[in-house]
Design a protein around this motif. Structure first.
Motif, mmCIF file in Angstrom:
data_model
loop_
_atom_site.group_PDB
_atom_site.id
_atom_site.type_symbol
_atom_site.label_atom_id
_atom_site.label_comp_id
_atom_site.label_asym_id
_atom_site.label_seq_id
_atom_site.Cartn_x
_atom_site.Cartn_y
_atom_site.Cartn_z
ATOM 1 N N ASP A 90 -0.636 15.038 5.531
ATOM 2 C CA ASP A 90 -1.400 13.835 5.173
ATOM 3 C C ASP A 90 -2.819 14.202 4.733
ATOM 4 O O ASP A 90 -3.793 13.866 5.411
ATOM 5 C CB ASP A 90 -1.508 12.890 6.381
ATOM 6 N N TRP A 195 4.657 3.358 5.157
ATOM 7 C CA TRP A 195 5.547 4.097 6.068
ATOM 8 C C TRP A 195 5.919 3.328 7.324
ATOM 9 O O TRP A 195 7.035 3.479 7.844
ATOM 10 C CB TRP A 195 4.905 5.436 6.441
ATOM 11 N N TYR A 208 10.747 9.171 1.928
ATOM 12 C CA TYR A 208 9.599 8.885 1.063
ATOM 13 C C TYR A 208 10.002 7.886 -0.010
ATOM 14 O O TYR A 208 11.074 8.004 -0.616
ATOM 15 C CB TYR A 208 9.102 10.169 0.400
ATOM 16 N N ASN A 210 8.186 5.446 -3.342
ATOM 17 C CA ASN A 210 7.005 5.122 -4.141
ATOM 18 C C ASN A 210 7.398 4.496 -5.468
ATOM 19 O O ASN A 210 8.360 4.921 -6.107
ATOM 20 C CB ASN A 210 6.180 6.376 -4.442
ATOM 21 N N GLY A 229 -0.194 7.804 -1.455
ATOM 22 C CA GLY A 229 1.144 8.243 -1.801
ATOM 23 C C GLY A 229 1.325 9.745 -1.723
ATOM 24 O O GLY A 229 2.445 10.236 -1.874
ATOM 25 N N ARG A 230 0.240 10.475 -1.490
ATOM 26 C CA ARG A 230 0.342 11.926 -1.301
ATOM 27 C C ARG A 230 0.406 12.287 0.187
ATOM 28 O O ARG A 230 0.224 13.447 0.555
ATOM 29 C CB ARG A 230 -0.825 12.631 -1.989
ATOM 30 N N TRP A 231 0.666 11.305 1.011
ATOM 31 C CA TRP A 231 0.798 11.517 2.453
ATOM 32 C C TRP A 231 2.267 11.422 2.867
ATOM 33 O O TRP A 231 3.020 10.620 2.328
ATOM 34 C CB TRP A 231 0.023 10.459 3.224
ATOM 35 N N TYR A 234 3.250 7.706 3.984
ATOM 36 C CA TYR A 234 2.883 7.150 2.690
ATOM 37 C C TYR A 234 2.353 5.718 2.787
ATOM 38 O O TYR A 234 2.817 4.896 3.559
ATOM 39 C CB TYR A 234 4.076 7.204 1.738
ATOM 40 N N THR A 236 1.435 3.681 -0.440
ATOM 41 C CA THR A 236 1.338 3.882 -1.887
ATOM 42 C C THR A 236 0.455 2.870 -2.608
ATOM 43 O O THR A 236 0.143 3.057 -3.779
ATOM 44 C CB THR A 236 2.744 3.894 -2.524
#
Length: 254
Positions: A90, A195, A208, A210, A229-231, A234, A236
């Motif tokens: 994260d 999430w 995941y 998105n 969204g890069r976790w 997430y 997003t």
């Protein structure tokens, strides 16, 4: 993303010892006077330890007791997104709250003194959004909106329903949301993914999802905003201003 692929194979432990205190100086040059492995000093004289003595052995410890070093412990690799983030990866979600309170306001009243209104373009005109003026965040977010307005309608529609400032804690925690400082924005809240809709536990194994277009993500990243969204956990719809994670000292090397 080359680093994401490496982590997928080797685990989050590969990110241990990542981070350089100079990222804070480079990212917040107008606000940070100096930073090293011992401490960070703001230009107003406020001093923070770079490491604290709070427990950080478990993931729950890290998320609840992050210090300035842990805040940089996972690199944010802007760019494409070929694979979902690895377990508990994260970058930027581990935050040292006193640092942000010192930058943007120690309480609601102090934060709100720094808020200004910006125009955010929509498909039906524009709306006014409250954003902090500290570090020029208002100007950066305005510029982002103008760039998004030039995208095709099928992509622009994901920038509708924007919300920014709200002084509140993160759901199911006592940690302040980054929206509390006027440095975060959520887009398309009814069409994006979060999430906790899949699993409430921080350490649960989740899939995941998105739908946010990367064309929008890359515009935000160009201006120093990270994307939720890069976790692994997430979020997003979520973007927040975190220039330390884009600083040269913390940038992924080819």
């Amino acid at each position: 993303m080359r680093f994401i692929q490496i982590l997928a194979l080797s685990g989050v432990a590969a990110a241990l010892a990542w981070g350089n205190p100079q990222c804070y100086l480079q990212g917040y040059g107008d606000l940070v006077a100096k930073a090293d492995n011992t401490s960070l000093t703001l230009k107003d004289g406020t001093v923070f330890p770079y490491h604290t003595d709070k427990p950080t052995a478990s993931w729950d410890d890290k998320i609840n007791n992050a210090d300035l070093s842990i805040q940089l412990s996972q690199p944010y690799d802007a760019g494409g997104f070929e694979t979902p983030p690895p377990y508990l990866f994260d970058p930027g979600r581990l935050r040292y709250q006193p640092f942000f309170q010192a930058l943007y306001g120690k309480n609601k009243a102090a934060v709100e003194k720094n808020l200004v209104m910006i125009q955010w373009p929509t498909l039906k005109g524009s709306v006014k959004l409250p954003v902090t003026k500290v570090a020029g965040v208002d100007k950066k977010l305005y510029a982002i909106g103008q760039e998004i307005a030039k995208l095709p309608k099928k992509e622009r529609i994901w920038a509708e329903g924007a919300t920014t400032y709200a002084y509140r804690v993160i759901k199911d925690t006592d940690r302040l949301s980054m929206h509390s400082f006027g440095i975060a924005i959520d887009l398309a809240p009814t069409k994006t993914q979060y999430w906790k809709d899949e699993a409430p536990s921080e350490t649960a194994h989740i899939g995941y999802r998105n739908t946010m277009p990367l064309s929008i993500v890359r515009i935000f990243e160009k201006h120093g905003f990270i994307w939720g969204g890069r976790w692994y956990h997430y979020d997003t719809m979520h973007f927040e201003y975190r220039p330390e994670l884009f600083a040269p000292a913390c940038r992924m090397q080819e």
